[in-house]
Scaffold this active site. Sequence first.
Site, PDB file in Angstrom:
ATOM      1  N   LYS A 208      23.746  15.085  62.287  1.00 48.93           N
ATOM      2  CA  LYS A 208      24.125  15.606  63.603  1.00 48.93           C
ATOM      3  C   LYS A 208      23.207  16.766  63.999  1.00 48.93           C
ATOM      4  CE  LYS A 208      27.888  17.771  66.115  1.00 48.93           C
ATOM      5  NZ  LYS A 208      29.274  18.206  66.185  1.00 48.93           N
ATOM      6  N   GLU A 214      19.996  19.010  52.451  1.00 47.41           N
ATOM      7  CA  GLU A 214      20.006  17.805  51.624  1.00 47.41           C
ATOM      8  C   GLU A 214      19.325  16.636  52.341  1.00 47.41           C
ATOM      9  OE1 GLU A 214      22.529  19.788  52.244  1.00 47.41           O
ATOM     10  OE2 GLU A 214      23.914  19.958  50.551  1.00 47.41           O
ATOM     11  N   GLY A 270      31.178  15.961  62.914  1.00 45.02           N
ATOM     12  CA  GLY A 270      30.558  15.137  61.875  1.00 45.02           C
ATOM     13  C   GLY A 270      31.546  14.216  61.175  1.00 45.02           C
ATOM     14  N   ARG A 271      32.708  14.741  60.844  1.00 41.46           N
ATOM     15  CA  ARG A 271      33.692  13.932  60.100  1.00 41.46           C
ATOM     16  C   ARG A 271      34.435  12.940  60.995  1.00 41.46           C
ATOM     17  NH1 ARG A 271      34.540  19.230  60.315  1.00 41.46           N
ATOM     18  NH2 ARG A 271      36.397  20.102  61.283  1.00 41.46           N
ATOM     19  N   GLU A 356      38.284  19.365  55.550  1.00 44.60           N
ATOM     20  CA  GLU A 356      37.352  20.157  56.356  1.00 44.60           C
ATOM     21  C   GLU A 356      38.024  20.505  57.692  1.00 44.60           C
ATOM     22  OE1 GLU A 356      33.293  18.792  57.809  1.00 44.60           O
ATOM     23  OE2 GLU A 356      32.675  19.814  55.989  1.00 44.60           O
ATOM     24  N   HIS A 387      47.095   3.358  35.914  1.00 51.94           N
ATOM     25  CA  HIS A 387      46.775   3.521  34.496  1.00 51.94           C
ATOM     26  C   HIS A 387      46.062   4.839  34.240  1.00 51.94           C
ATOM     27  CE1 HIS A 387      48.061  -0.584  33.665  1.00 51.94           C
ATOM     28  NE2 HIS A 387      47.580  -0.843  34.870  1.00 51.94           N
ATOM     29  N   LYS A 516      25.902  27.790  52.044  1.00 53.35           N
ATOM     30  CA  LYS A 516      24.558  27.349  52.497  1.00 53.35           C
ATOM     31  C   LYS A 516      23.639  28.562  52.624  1.00 53.35           C
ATOM     32  CE  LYS A 516      26.168  23.631  55.541  1.00 53.35           C
ATOM     33  NZ  LYS A 516      26.261  23.211  56.926  1.00 53.35           N
TER      34      LYS A 516
HETATM   35  O1  LIG Z   1      25.246  15.631  60.063  1.00 56.67           O
HETATM   36  P1  LIG Z   1      24.758  16.937  59.564  1.00 56.67           P
HETATM   37  O2  LIG Z   1      24.466  17.904  60.669  1.00 56.67           O
HETATM   38  O3  LIG Z   1      23.578  16.765  58.648  1.00 56.67           O
HETATM   39  O4  LIG Z   1      25.921  17.604  58.730  1.00 56.67           O
HETATM   40  C1  LIG Z   1      26.430  17.015  57.578  1.00 56.67           C
HETATM   41  C2  LIG Z   1      27.755  17.588  57.203  1.00 56.67           C
HETATM   42  O5  LIG Z   1      27.617  18.976  56.952  1.00 56.67           O
HETATM   43  C3  LIG Z   1      28.749  19.679  57.443  1.00 56.67           C
HETATM   44  O6  LIG Z   1      28.361  20.380  58.569  1.00 56.67           O
HETATM   45  C4  LIG Z   1      29.299  20.606  56.414  1.00 56.67           C
HETATM   46  O7  LIG Z   1      28.286  21.390  55.878  1.00 56.67           O
HETATM   47  C5  LIG Z   1      29.742  18.587  57.803  1.00 56.67           C
HETATM   48  O8  LIG Z   1      30.660  19.000  58.745  1.00 56.67           O
HETATM   49  C6  LIG Z   1      28.833  17.514  58.256  1.00 56.67           C
HETATM   50  O9  LIG Z   1      29.469  16.268  58.313  1.00 56.67           O
END
Ligand SMILES: O=P(O)(O)OC[C@H]1O[C@](O)(CO)[C@@H](O)[C@@H]1O
Length: 552
Positions: A208, A214, A270-271, A356, A387, A516
């Site tokens: 987003k 990452e 995002g979620r 979140e 189990h 972060k």
């Molecule tokens: O889609 P992006 O901006 O890479 O963010 C990834 C995820 O990181 C977050 O902002 C949390 O750090 C989530 O809310 C989001 O889904």
Amino acid sequence: MTSASVDPSTTRAWPRLAELAERPRPDLRRLLADDGRVGRLTLEAADLHVDLSKNLVDDDVLGALLDLAAELGVLERRDAMLTGEHINVTEDRAVLHTALRLPRDATLVVDGQDVVADVHEELDRVCTFAEQVGSGAWTGATGRRIETVVNIGIGGSDLGPVMAYEALAPYRRPGLTCRFISNIDPTDAATTLDGLDPETTLFIVASKTFSTQETLTNARLCRAWLLDALGEHQDAVARHFVAVSTALDKVAEFGIDPANAFGFWDWVGGRYSVDSAIGTSLAVGIGPERFRELLAGFHAVDEHFRTAPPESNVPLLMGLLNVWYVNFLGAATHAVLPYAQLLHRFPAYLQQLTMESNGKGVRWDGAAVTTETGEIFWGEPGTNGQHAFYQLIHQGTRLVPADFIAFANPSYPLTDDAGDGTSVDVHELLLTNFLAQTQALALGRTAEEVRAEGVDDALVPARTFPGNRPTTSIMAPSLTPSVLGQLIALYEHITFVQGAVWGIDSFDQWGVELGKQLARGLAPAVAGDETVAAEQDASTRSLIAYYRRTRQ
Ligand SMILES: O=P(O)(O)OC[C@H]1O[C@](O)(CO)[C@@H](O)[C@@H]1O
């Protein structure tokens, strides 16, 4: 909606609920003898058949919970969300994931713009692309068709697509496989790329913000891997990299052609974004038609949430039940137990969605909450969980409300032929277990019943099941794309209802920022900068020192 939030504990309904919680708990053995109760508490939301009767509530509790929702204006807040008011107060944004699944002929004007027209324009682009890749019309730099799509994203840009891709395995297009890279752990990129042919691999960078460490690191690793093999082809990146983001300028900076980028809007969290262009890998994997069926499923439950009266509004009632368990009966966790192996990533997906969203300690106007908020969601598919951890749910000291999810029809029908002329439909074994577990949790087994089975007196306490453990059973005909969309929308709205009761902003996530920020500051120390290392607290300093002397 920038108005002051109401402390839910100041409502008239709150002390009433507290009083009801002091009474002996409703006795499920007695209540479940009543067909009327089951009839009243079994509800339909689109294709979802939801049995709430095994919850620890009677008419008084349900009435008080509905009064609580009315006093707090939960349904008014729902309408504010659906019509695009800026209910995400701390980010001053509308919250319009429901607009992503409105039909083409709907209209929703927000801030002077018809968002439905925008949504369908972008959805059409995603679907055209998905069709091109799936049909082989989109080829790699050497002219070969794409066989593997690798989605690079994390959090909401990963969990939704991967969960749905797994859940809809029977609907996958033949000849095409999706893989997912999310973790900054280089193992993830290394093992996911292992065995792939660069000529037939297409990367979708999904972010987003297009600034997530990452995702950008993994995207660069993948680009280097690609160029290592196809570097001599000028259009290697253009043919093998597309992006999904709200920050199209950053996509261009990264070197991806904006013509190969799919957008969405800041009003999609995002979620809550699997049904936006973030679902592009999924749309490619299952094909555009199935993707549209998924969206239609979401919309069907949105409509239920928007129009069903409170007494039969499933997300409203399930959200209120969760409030009852968290705030009045002391539950700290909530289990989600799909009796469907294909939903094995659903609990992980729900963890981001719910935790979140509702893991907040201040209300939307900044006042500290006075009540507990978001519970811990967790789970595993049945029967595996039986189990492993069900022991605690059955006989432990903690209250763990649980949602059981099951389908009347199997995704893969198989028969177990015993070889003696008898055979069993294996899906029926699965369903029998689902029924047995919800029954055991509700009814338990008394000491007298255990004794009557001839169990030695000394073992009776250990063999007794207290029962009266609450569950909700959600059934549907089959795990189709539409039903998956319905399930996701159901939990989105449950999460909304809980956040609305608690008066919190379920759509921001400031709590993930500090880590972060600190990670950026710590990077030099980890790389060997003694000055920065010396500025850290004693424990962090010591861990960095261990790393520095141990790393080969
Ligand atoms: O889609 P992006 O901006 O890479 O963010 C990834 C995820 O990181 C977050 O902002 C949390 O750090 C989530 O809310 C989001 O889904």
